[in-house]
Design an enzyme around this catalytic site. Sequence first.
Site: not given
Ligand code: PMP
Length: 344
Positions: A48
């Site tokens: 992130k």
């Molecule tokens: N794994 C974790 C621990 C996350 O916080 C997130 C994001 N919400 C994701 C995977 C998924 O990534 P994305 O939001 O880019 O689909």
Amino acid sequence: MENKIKAYNSILELVGNTPLVKLNRITKGFTGNFYAKVEAFNPGHSSKDRIAMHIIEEAERKGILTEGSTIIETTSGNTGFSIAMVSIIKGYKCILAVSSKSSKDKIDMLRSMGATVYVCPAHVSADDPRSYYEVAKRLHRETSGSIYINQYFNELNMHAHYESTGPEIWEQTGGQITHFVACSGTGGTISGTAKYLKEQNPDVKVIGVDAFGSVLKKYHETREFDVNEIYPYRIEGLGKNLIPSATDFDVIDKFIKVTDSESAHTAREIAKTEGIFAGYTSGAVMQALKQLNEENEFGPDDNVVVIFPDHGSRYMSKVYSDQWMEDQGFFDTKEVGEIQKVQY
Ligand code: PMP
């Protein structure tokens, strides 16, 4: 005097360029070659960081943010941490509305990084005024000069991964990647990365990982939003009870679902076999690889890349707590096959 000091100007210069690590032991007996992009190497310990940097710097380029502005977001924790980190360095205020499903560790960490945190109930509908979406929207309306990151509905989320994660993986695999497997939450990681990879080679197969209790897989298959798919589940950051516009479903070839229990056990197994202390969704994507391998998805020469989105330290009171595992019934051998508690 010439400055010979080799230092980064700030922690933010360390965002991105995370390592690709071969998986050697957990994949024993699998067909194909498997590599994990370990996003915990970002300074905020998750993927992130990439979207926080990208979205905030885009807003700066457009002149929307000025010194002292407020940045607001809804977050399962990781995005919040990244926004808080970027806000500190760049001099912004950070307000975060989080789900009560988020771990206590994550909430304490956000506060430690200077953020103001609102904890909102997890199991209310998205349009309920108590939901973290509605709370964030209200705060945005009430705080002049603020921006709302809105990661589930912001196309810059996808764009951050199109510009960084995708090119890094293409370069790190020398263009020899055949499969890309990633968890889908906002969908930014999987769709931005997939779009870039498919532009380089349309044959790269892209597989999304979804949770039981989430609508994404069914929506991908039918383009219909089916409320019957929705029920509470444990994995944080994976799957959704709405359709995020930050996901480009057309660049994803298929979805596969994983259970809370197997994903938790597999996260613990990654630590024990590969020495990589990763988060719950890293267990989920690894569990998906096990299922895909069983289904003979991969050939012997295939190069499969997965994303490990964050670090295990954020789950000490959850996946890495025996008590929590016990409380969830995850040590019930009927549910997890031959895996026994004694292994851990
Ligand atoms: N794994 C974790 C621990 C996350 O916080 C997130 C994001 N919400 C994701 C995977 C998924 O990534 P994305 O939001 O880019 O689909």
